[in-house]
Motif scaffolding. Structure first.
Motif, PDB file in Angstrom:
ATOM      1  N   SER A 167      56.496  34.230  28.497  1.00  0.00           N
ATOM      2  CA  SER A 167      56.191  35.484  27.811  1.00  0.00           C
ATOM      3  C   SER A 167      55.761  36.612  28.754  1.00  0.00           C
ATOM      4  CB  SER A 167      55.081  35.244  26.774  1.00  0.00           C
ATOM      5  OG  SER A 167      53.934  34.738  27.405  1.00  0.00           O
ATOM      6  N   ASN A 168      55.933  36.411  30.069  1.00  0.00           N
ATOM      7  CA  ASN A 168      55.537  37.421  31.049  1.00  0.00           C
ATOM      8  C   ASN A 168      56.586  37.520  32.146  1.00  0.00           C
ATOM      9  OD1 ASN A 168      52.602  37.894  30.177  1.00  0.00           O
ATOM     10  ND2 ASN A 168      52.716  35.682  30.384  1.00  0.00           N
ATOM     11  N   THR A 169      56.600  38.645  32.814  1.00  0.00           N
ATOM     12  CA  THR A 169      57.435  38.824  33.992  1.00  0.00           C
ATOM     13  C   THR A 169      56.546  38.640  35.210  1.00  0.00           C
ATOM     14  OG1 THR A 169      58.847  40.390  32.834  1.00  0.00           O
ATOM     15  CG2 THR A 169      58.947  40.407  35.246  1.00  0.00           C
ATOM     16  N   ILE A 170      56.740  37.559  35.933  1.00  0.00           N
ATOM     17  CA  ILE A 170      55.924  37.266  37.104  1.00  0.00           C
ATOM     18  C   ILE A 170      56.488  38.052  38.291  1.00  0.00           C
ATOM     19  CG2 ILE A 170      55.044  35.461  38.630  1.00  0.00           C
ATOM     20  CD1 ILE A 170      54.163  35.172  35.679  1.00  0.00           C
ATOM     21  N   VAL A 171      55.656  38.894  38.888  1.00  0.00           N
ATOM     22  CA  VAL A 171      56.108  39.710  40.021  1.00  0.00           C
ATOM     23  C   VAL A 171      55.524  39.238  41.340  1.00  0.00           C
ATOM     24  CG1 VAL A 171      56.578  41.751  38.626  1.00  0.00           C
ATOM     25  CG2 VAL A 171      54.316  41.446  39.655  1.00  0.00           C
ATOM     26  N   HIS A 172      54.483  38.415  41.287  1.00  0.00           N
ATOM     27  CA  HIS A 172      53.858  37.906  42.512  1.00  0.00           C
ATOM     28  C   HIS A 172      53.205  36.570  42.206  1.00  0.00           C
ATOM     29  CE1 HIS A 172      51.990  38.352  46.502  1.00  0.00           C
ATOM     30  NE2 HIS A 172      50.955  37.726  45.950  1.00  0.00           N
ATOM     31  N   TRP A 173      53.521  35.548  43.002  1.00  0.00           N
ATOM     32  CA  TRP A 173      52.959  34.217  42.788  1.00  0.00           C
ATOM     33  C   TRP A 173      52.775  33.569  44.142  1.00  0.00           C
ATOM     34  CZ3 TRP A 173      52.045  31.973  37.954  1.00  0.00           C
ATOM     35  CH2 TRP A 173      51.638  30.645  37.969  1.00  0.00           C
ATOM     36  N   THR A 174      51.613  32.966  44.382  1.00  0.00           N
ATOM     37  CA  THR A 174      51.338  32.321  45.659  1.00  0.00           C
ATOM     38  C   THR A 174      50.754  30.932  45.436  1.00  0.00           C
ATOM     39  OG1 THR A 174      50.851  34.468  46.653  1.00  0.00           O
ATOM     40  CG2 THR A 174      50.109  32.528  47.852  1.00  0.00           C
ATOM     41  N   ASP A 175      51.402  29.925  45.970  1.00  0.00           N
ATOM     42  CA  ASP A 175      50.851  28.572  45.992  1.00  0.00           C
ATOM     43  C   ASP A 175      50.242  28.365  47.369  1.00  0.00           C
ATOM     44  OD1 ASP A 175      51.694  27.607  43.409  1.00  0.00           O
ATOM     45  OD2 ASP A 175      53.726  27.543  44.190  1.00  0.00           O
ATOM     46  N   VAL A 176      49.007  27.883  47.423  1.00  0.00           N
ATOM     47  CA  VAL A 176      48.330  27.682  48.700  1.00  0.00           C
ATOM     48  C   VAL A 176      48.096  26.196  48.951  1.00  0.00           C
ATOM     49  CG1 VAL A 176      47.251  29.953  48.745  1.00  0.00           C
ATOM     50  CG2 VAL A 176      46.070  28.061  47.642  1.00  0.00           C
ATOM     51  N   GLU A 177      47.893  25.850  50.208  1.00  0.00           N
ATOM     52  CA  GLU A 177      47.728  24.457  50.623  1.00  0.00           C
ATOM     53  C   GLU A 177      46.305  23.940  50.472  1.00  0.00           C
ATOM     54  OE1 GLU A 177      50.225  22.421  51.735  1.00  0.00           O
ATOM     55  OE2 GLU A 177      51.592  24.038  51.195  1.00  0.00           O
ATOM     56  N   ARG A 178      45.329  24.836  50.424  1.00  0.00           N
ATOM     57  CA  ARG A 178      43.939  24.387  50.344  1.00  0.00           C
ATOM     58  C   ARG A 178      43.170  25.252  49.363  1.00  0.00           C
ATOM     59  NH1 ARG A 178      40.842  27.768  53.999  1.00  0.00           N
ATOM     60  NH2 ARG A 178      42.288  29.059  55.184  1.00  0.00           N
ATOM     61  N   GLY A 179      42.014  24.769  48.973  1.00  0.00           N
ATOM     62  CA  GLY A 179      41.185  25.515  48.042  1.00  0.00           C
ATOM     63  C   GLY A 179      41.130  24.849  46.694  1.00  0.00           C
ATOM     64  N   GLY A 180      40.491  25.509  45.778  1.00  0.00           N
ATOM     65  CA  GLY A 180      40.330  24.978  44.434  1.00  0.00           C
ATOM     66  C   GLY A 180      40.320  26.096  43.420  1.00  0.00           C
ATOM     67  N   HIS A 181      39.715  25.817  42.285  1.00  0.00           N
ATOM     68  CA  HIS A 181      39.713  26.755  41.173  1.00  0.00           C
ATOM     69  C   HIS A 181      38.968  28.051  41.504  1.00  0.00           C
ATOM     70  CE1 HIS A 181      39.902  28.013  37.005  1.00  0.00           C
ATOM     71  NE2 HIS A 181      38.622  28.309  37.079  1.00  0.00           N
ATOM     72  N   PHE A 182      37.919  27.972  42.301  1.00  0.00           N
ATOM     73  CA  PHE A 182      37.111  29.143  42.626  1.00  0.00           C
ATOM     74  C   PHE A 182      37.519  29.690  43.998  1.00  0.00           C
ATOM     75  CE2 PHE A 182      34.582  26.524  39.735  1.00  0.00           C
ATOM     76  CZ  PHE A 182      34.381  27.432  38.708  1.00  0.00           C
ATOM     77  N   ALA A 183      38.675  30.294  44.063  1.00  0.00           N
ATOM     78  CA  ALA A 183      39.254  30.747  45.326  1.00  0.00           C
ATOM     79  C   ALA A 183      38.357  31.739  46.054  1.00  0.00           C
ATOM     80  CB  ALA A 183      40.620  31.381  45.084  1.00  0.00           C
ATOM     81  N   ALA A 184      37.680  32.602  45.339  1.00  0.00           N
ATOM     82  CA  ALA A 184      36.830  33.605  45.985  1.00  0.00           C
ATOM     83  C   ALA A 184      35.677  32.966  46.749  1.00  0.00           C
ATOM     84  CB  ALA A 184      36.287  34.583  44.954  1.00  0.00           C
ATOM     85  N   LEU A 185      35.209  31.833  46.294  1.00  0.00           N
ATOM     86  CA  LEU A 185      34.115  31.132  46.965  1.00  0.00           C
ATOM     87  C   LEU A 185      34.620  30.110  47.983  1.00  0.00           C
ATOM     88  CD1 LEU A 185      31.798  30.475  43.886  1.00  0.00           C
ATOM     89  CD2 LEU A 185      31.484  32.174  45.668  1.00  0.00           C
TER      90      LEU A 185
END
Length: 53
Positions: A17-35
């Motif tokens: 239901s959306n047009t995805i214009v930017h998507w990034t999969d990362v190798e490390r981290g978790g749900h709280f990316a900012a922390l």
């Protein structure tokens, strides 16, 4: 959207239901990316903003 390896992939539902214009999969981290991986989050935000102009 920055998606960490520990988060379940929601892309297929988001694309229904959306047009995805930017998507990034990362190798490390978790749900709280900012922390947990602020360097990856900032890099992803900068890349996204640079694509706007």
């Amino acid at each position: 959207m920055l998606l960490a390896p520990t988060d379940p992939s929601i892309r297929r539902w988001a694309e229904q239901s959306n047009t995805i214009v930017h998507w990034t999969d990362v190798e490390r981290g978790g749900h709280f990316a900012a922390l947990e991986t602020p360097d990856l989050l900032v890099a992803d935000l900068r890349e996204f903003v640079s694509e706007l102009s």
